[in-house]
Design a protein around this motif. Structure first.
Motif, PDB file in Angstrom:
ATOM      1  N   VAL A 183      18.786   9.769 -61.018  1.00  0.00           N
ATOM      2  CA  VAL A 183      19.421   8.727 -61.753  1.00  0.00           C
ATOM      3  C   VAL A 183      20.457   8.722 -62.888  1.00  0.00           C
ATOM      4  CG1 VAL A 183      18.795   6.550 -62.901  1.00  0.00           C
ATOM      5  CG2 VAL A 183      17.519   7.377 -60.796  1.00  0.00           C
ATOM      6  N   ALA A 184      19.930   9.960 -63.378  1.00  0.00           N
ATOM      7  CA  ALA A 184      20.882  10.350 -64.624  1.00  0.00           C
ATOM      8  C   ALA A 184      22.372  10.883 -64.284  1.00  0.00           C
ATOM      9  CB  ALA A 184      20.230  11.429 -65.419  1.00  0.00           C
ATOM     10  N   GLN A 185      22.419  11.291 -62.980  1.00  0.00           N
ATOM     11  CA  GLN A 185      23.296  11.732 -62.337  1.00  0.00           C
ATOM     12  C   GLN A 185      24.649  10.748 -62.354  1.00  0.00           C
ATOM     13  OE1 GLN A 185      23.026  15.099 -63.233  1.00  0.00           O
ATOM     14  NE2 GLN A 185      24.359  15.246 -61.388  1.00  0.00           N
ATOM     15  N   GLU A 186      24.162   9.342 -62.316  1.00  0.00           N
ATOM     16  CA  GLU A 186      25.164   8.079 -62.286  1.00  0.00           C
ATOM     17  C   GLU A 186      25.648   7.821 -63.610  1.00  0.00           C
ATOM     18  OE1 GLU A 186      26.063   7.333 -59.563  1.00  0.00           O
ATOM     19  OE2 GLU A 186      24.622   8.182 -58.262  1.00  0.00           O
ATOM     20  N   ASN A 187      25.799   8.987 -64.616  1.00  0.00           N
ATOM     21  CA  ASN A 187      26.315   8.734 -65.885  1.00  0.00           C
ATOM     22  C   ASN A 187      25.408   7.929 -66.778  1.00  0.00           C
ATOM     23  OD1 ASN A 187      28.021   9.532 -67.834  1.00  0.00           O
ATOM     24  ND2 ASN A 187      29.769   7.996 -67.173  1.00  0.00           N
ATOM     25  N   ALA A 188      24.032   8.053 -66.583  1.00  0.00           N
ATOM     26  CA  ALA A 188      23.048   7.597 -67.711  1.00  0.00           C
ATOM     27  C   ALA A 188      22.391   8.471 -68.186  1.00  0.00           C
ATOM     28  CB  ALA A 188      22.435   6.606 -66.726  1.00  0.00           C
ATOM     29  N   ILE A 189      21.418   7.898 -69.091  1.00  0.00           N
ATOM     30  CA  ILE A 189      20.430   9.193 -69.758  1.00  0.00           C
ATOM     31  C   ILE A 189      19.085   8.519 -69.385  1.00  0.00           C
ATOM     32  CG2 ILE A 189      19.644   9.913 -71.772  1.00  0.00           C
ATOM     33  CD1 ILE A 189      22.317   9.393 -73.235  1.00  0.00           C
ATOM     34  N   THR A 190      18.212   9.301 -68.912  1.00  0.00           N
ATOM     35  CA  THR A 190      16.582   8.986 -68.625  1.00  0.00           C
ATOM     36  C   THR A 190      15.799   9.839 -69.440  1.00  0.00           C
ATOM     37  OG1 THR A 190      16.661  10.575 -66.835  1.00  0.00           O
ATOM     38  CG2 THR A 190      17.358   8.372 -66.259  1.00  0.00           C
ATOM     39  N   SER A 191      14.693   9.240 -69.787  1.00  0.00           N
ATOM     40  CA  SER A 191      13.572   9.987 -70.277  1.00  0.00           C
ATOM     41  C   SER A 191      12.244   9.323 -70.071  1.00  0.00           C
ATOM     42  CB  SER A 191      13.808   9.841 -71.742  1.00  0.00           C
ATOM     43  OG  SER A 191      12.864  10.514 -72.606  1.00  0.00           O
ATOM     44  N   ALA A 192      11.119  10.569 -69.986  1.00  0.00           N
ATOM     45  CA  ALA A 192       9.765   9.903 -70.046  1.00  0.00           C
ATOM     46  C   ALA A 192       9.231  10.745 -71.114  1.00  0.00           C
ATOM     47  CB  ALA A 192       9.026  10.506 -68.517  1.00  0.00           C
ATOM     48  N   ASP A 193       9.920  11.159 -71.933  1.00  0.00           N
ATOM     49  CA  ASP A 193       9.085  11.773 -73.183  1.00  0.00           C
ATOM     50  C   ASP A 193       8.206  10.926 -73.884  1.00  0.00           C
ATOM     51  OD1 ASP A 193       9.035  13.896 -75.597  1.00  0.00           O
ATOM     52  OD2 ASP A 193       9.805  11.946 -76.629  1.00  0.00           O
ATOM     53  N   PRO A 194       6.835  11.344 -74.176  1.00  0.00           N
ATOM     54  CA  PRO A 194       5.783  10.395 -74.496  1.00  0.00           C
ATOM     55  C   PRO A 194       6.139   9.966 -75.939  1.00  0.00           C
ATOM     56  CG  PRO A 194       4.790  12.268 -73.377  1.00  0.00           C
ATOM     57  CD  PRO A 194       6.304  12.606 -73.536  1.00  0.00           C
ATOM     58  N   GLU A 195       6.578  10.594 -76.798  1.00  0.00           N
ATOM     59  CA  GLU A 195       6.877  10.466 -78.111  1.00  0.00           C
ATOM     60  C   GLU A 195       7.880   9.328 -78.261  1.00  0.00           C
ATOM     61  OE1 GLU A 195       8.259  12.668 -82.282  1.00  0.00           O
ATOM     62  OE2 GLU A 195       7.969  13.844 -80.660  1.00  0.00           O
ATOM     63  N   LEU A 196       9.170   9.316 -77.529  1.00  0.00           N
ATOM     64  CA  LEU A 196      10.082   8.187 -77.389  1.00  0.00           C
ATOM     65  C   LEU A 196       9.403   7.195 -77.082  1.00  0.00           C
ATOM     66  CD1 LEU A 196      12.874   7.254 -77.848  1.00  0.00           C
ATOM     67  CD2 LEU A 196      13.402   8.129 -75.565  1.00  0.00           C
ATOM     68  N   LEU A 197       8.736   6.907 -75.664  1.00  0.00           N
ATOM     69  CA  LEU A 197       8.075   6.021 -75.354  1.00  0.00           C
ATOM     70  C   LEU A 197       7.171   5.077 -76.157  1.00  0.00           C
ATOM     71  CD1 LEU A 197       7.677   7.118 -71.387  1.00  0.00           C
ATOM     72  CD2 LEU A 197       9.617   5.792 -72.423  1.00  0.00           C
ATOM     73  N   ALA A 198       6.623   5.850 -77.017  1.00  0.00           N
ATOM     74  CA  ALA A 198       5.490   5.578 -78.190  1.00  0.00           C
ATOM     75  C   ALA A 198       6.160   4.485 -78.918  1.00  0.00           C
ATOM     76  CB  ALA A 198       4.661   6.551 -78.459  1.00  0.00           C
ATOM     77  N   LYS A 199       7.348   5.007 -79.282  1.00  0.00           N
ATOM     78  CA  LYS A 199       8.238   4.273 -80.113  1.00  0.00           C
ATOM     79  C   LYS A 199       9.172   2.903 -79.542  1.00  0.00           C
ATOM     80  CE  LYS A 199       9.106   8.318 -83.037  1.00  0.00           C
ATOM     81  NZ  LYS A 199      10.082   9.289 -83.488  1.00  0.00           N
ATOM     82  N   ILE A 200       9.434   3.224 -78.260  1.00  0.00           N
ATOM     83  CA  ILE A 200      10.061   2.189 -77.753  1.00  0.00           C
ATOM     84  C   ILE A 200       9.016   0.969 -77.260  1.00  0.00           C
ATOM     85  CG2 ILE A 200      11.308   1.493 -75.373  1.00  0.00           C
ATOM     86  CD1 ILE A 200      12.805   4.012 -75.937  1.00  0.00           C
ATOM     87  N   ARG A 201       7.985   1.248 -76.864  1.00  0.00           N
ATOM     88  CA  ARG A 201       7.299   0.301 -76.408  1.00  0.00           C
ATOM     89  C   ARG A 201       6.855  -0.995 -77.279  1.00  0.00           C
ATOM     90  NH1 ARG A 201       3.886   4.719 -74.023  1.00  0.00           N
ATOM     91  NH2 ARG A 201       4.629   4.902 -71.872  1.00  0.00           N
ATOM     92  N   PRO A 202       6.594  -0.647 -78.591  1.00  0.00           N
ATOM     93  CA  PRO A 202       6.243  -1.805 -79.449  1.00  0.00           C
ATOM     94  C   PRO A 202       7.744  -2.417 -79.959  1.00  0.00           C
ATOM     95  CG  PRO A 202       5.923   0.449 -80.628  1.00  0.00           C
ATOM     96  CD  PRO A 202       6.090   0.646 -79.190  1.00  0.00           C
ATOM     97  N   LEU A 203       8.686  -1.672 -80.161  1.00  0.00           N
ATOM     98  CA  LEU A 203       9.939  -2.502 -80.197  1.00  0.00           C
ATOM     99  C   LEU A 203      10.362  -3.247 -79.170  1.00  0.00           C
ATOM    100  CD1 LEU A 203      12.994  -0.419 -81.799  1.00  0.00           C
ATOM    101  CD2 LEU A 203      13.255  -2.157 -80.007  1.00  0.00           C
ATOM    102  N   ALA A 204      10.141  -2.900 -77.989  1.00  0.00           N
ATOM    103  CA  ALA A 204      10.563  -3.781 -76.810  1.00  0.00           C
ATOM    104  C   ALA A 204       9.557  -5.153 -76.818  1.00  0.00           C
ATOM    105  CB  ALA A 204      10.395  -2.957 -75.546  1.00  0.00           C
ATOM    106  N   VAL A 205       8.538  -4.876 -76.936  1.00  0.00           N
ATOM    107  CA  VAL A 205       7.601  -6.364 -77.092  1.00  0.00           C
ATOM    108  C   VAL A 205       7.910  -7.227 -78.181  1.00  0.00           C
ATOM    109  CG1 VAL A 205       5.119  -6.973 -77.353  1.00  0.00           C
ATOM    110  CG2 VAL A 205       5.587  -5.061 -76.001  1.00  0.00           C
ATOM    111  N   ARG A 206       8.086  -6.340 -79.395  1.00  0.00           N
ATOM    112  CA  ARG A 206       8.439  -7.288 -80.651  1.00  0.00           C
ATOM    113  C   ARG A 206       9.860  -7.879 -80.227  1.00  0.00           C
ATOM    114  NH1 ARG A 206       8.539  -3.404 -83.961  1.00  0.00           N
ATOM    115  NH2 ARG A 206      10.498  -2.849 -84.087  1.00  0.00           N
ATOM    116  N   ALA A 207      11.027  -7.426 -79.785  1.00  0.00           N
ATOM    117  CA  ALA A 207      12.258  -7.722 -79.434  1.00  0.00           C
ATOM    118  C   ALA A 207      11.945  -9.108 -78.530  1.00  0.00           C
ATOM    119  CB  ALA A 207      13.410  -6.878 -79.164  1.00  0.00           C
TER     120      ALA A 207
END
Length: 376
Positions: A183-207
């Motif tokens: 998927v990232a080969q289509e000029n995007a960035i992907t990540s399953a990094d647990p530390e990053l996801l732990a920060k994004i989840r509450p932010l996404a819910v709050r937004a």
């Protein structure tokens, strides 16, 4: 593409009634017929390659399922693409950034479809200048179709009619590293990094919660909700709310726009809970950043996003935008800054798209206006 994504649950007797917003992730037996007819592509190809390409392009993802594309055919090989200004989203998309990305998805799907016929599309973005601070009557692009004996078919073509934005709960297990790399080969960035996801989840819910509890942004979605199959068939855009239970409650007057809009209602409270759970269900993320925020870069971000989603579809994965924190109205300022910092955007760089990616139950397609309604 970026949307309010309403999902409401009403307790109906002993059974849960699922009311699903844009993307139409209906968990019921009944679905509209006319509204999803454009997804069933007639095997007989139109003689005009432009019409052939555009019958696929109208299936592209777009904000709030507004489908703002207006097409003017010029001569035998040119099309001018304009915005239906009544389809913009002034509350959640005050500068038409997300709407512009929706034109990028449209043009890219048209390009992929034209290649199947041996045609290239030369894209001249904003031939009469970039409209700022909002879109206007000027074309967003001039498309020139030309036969090209050397053009290669795009492997993503077969995914076009199977690509659906999926707002269900995703499995906790992330995609494999190979899948994310593809998927990232289509000029995007992907990540399953647990530390990053732990920060994004509450932010996404709050937004998402902020968008829902801010009356003017939520009401922008409520006004676009189509309740029941009859409304969807009559007006096949906006945010569909469907299902057998919905049909029953609508028939006896127990569900309407006023009840959905009432923050004191059971529908609102339970719906907010479900959509929070959905936005927190993030096994992995994908995002798209541009050096700046010009209209041309917004178009390119849409192009990159739809290619990434088509690639994910071809791999059996689902995607769902988490774009609330990227929206540019005052109540979202803090989350806007935080998500840019989390995703490493500095200086003039702009995160144009953020989405979750993973495995989810199948979903039905979103309603679509037929191609002829877009032709000028």
């Amino acid at each position: 593409m970026p949307l309010s994504r309403r999902a409401l649950i009403l307790g109906a007797g002993g059974a849960g009634l699922v009311l699903v917003g844009s993307g139409a992730a209906w968990r019921v037996m009944r679905s509209p017929t006319t509204a999803i007819a454009p997804w069933r592509i007639d095997p007989r190809r139109p003689a005009d390659v432009r019409l052939d390409a555009f019958r696929y392009a109208i299936l592209a993802p777009n904000p709030h399922n507004r489908q703002p594309w207006l097409i003017e055919l010029v001569g035998s090989d040119v099309a001018l693409i304009r915005c239906d200004l009544d389809k913009r989203l002034p509350e959640t998309d005050p500068y038409d950034r997300q709407i512009t990305m929706g034109f990028g998805t449209f043009i890219e799907v048209a390009r992929i479809a034209a290649a199947e016929r041996g045609y290239a599309i030369d894209v001249i973005p904003f031939p009469q200048g970039e409209p700022q601070p909002r879109l206007d009557q000027r074309p967003l692009a001039r498309l020139v179709f030309r036969r090209d004996a050397l053009i290669r078919r795009d492997s993503l073509f077969t995914a076009i009619t199977h690509r659906h934005t999926n707002r269900a709960l995703y499995q906790a297990a992330p995609p494999t590293p190979a899948q994310l790399h593809a998927v990232a080969q289509e000029n995007a960035i992907t990540s399953a990094d647990p530390e990053l996801l732990a920060k994004i989840r509450p932010l996404a819910v709050r937004a998402m919660t902020t968008e829902t509890l801010t009356k003017r942004t939520y009401m922008e979605s409520v006004r676009l909700m189509r309740i029941g199959a009859a409304e969807m068939d009559a007006v096949p855009d906006g945010l569909p709310i469907g299902g057998a239970g919905v049909e029953a409650l609508r028939a006896i007057g127990m569900i309407d726009h006023d009840q959905i809009a009432d923050p004191n209602s059971t529908a609102f409270k339970m719906g907010l809970k479900q959509v929070q759970e959905s936005c927190g269900s993030i096994p992995a993320v994908i995002w798209i950043t541009t050096p700046g925020n010009t209209r041309a870069e917004q178009l390119d971000a849409g192009r990159r996003y739809v290619r990434a989603q088509l690639r994910a579809t071809s791999l059996g994965l689902s995607m769902h935008p988490l774009s609330q924190a990227l929206q540019e109205y005052p109540e979202m300022t803090a989350d806007f800054g935080q998500i840019h910092r989390l995703l490493g955007a500095t200086g003039s760089e702009r995160v144009q798209m953020l989405a979750r990616i993973g495995t989810a139950p199948p979903t039905l397609p979103a309603p679509r206006w037929p191609l002829e309604t877009h032709l000028l």
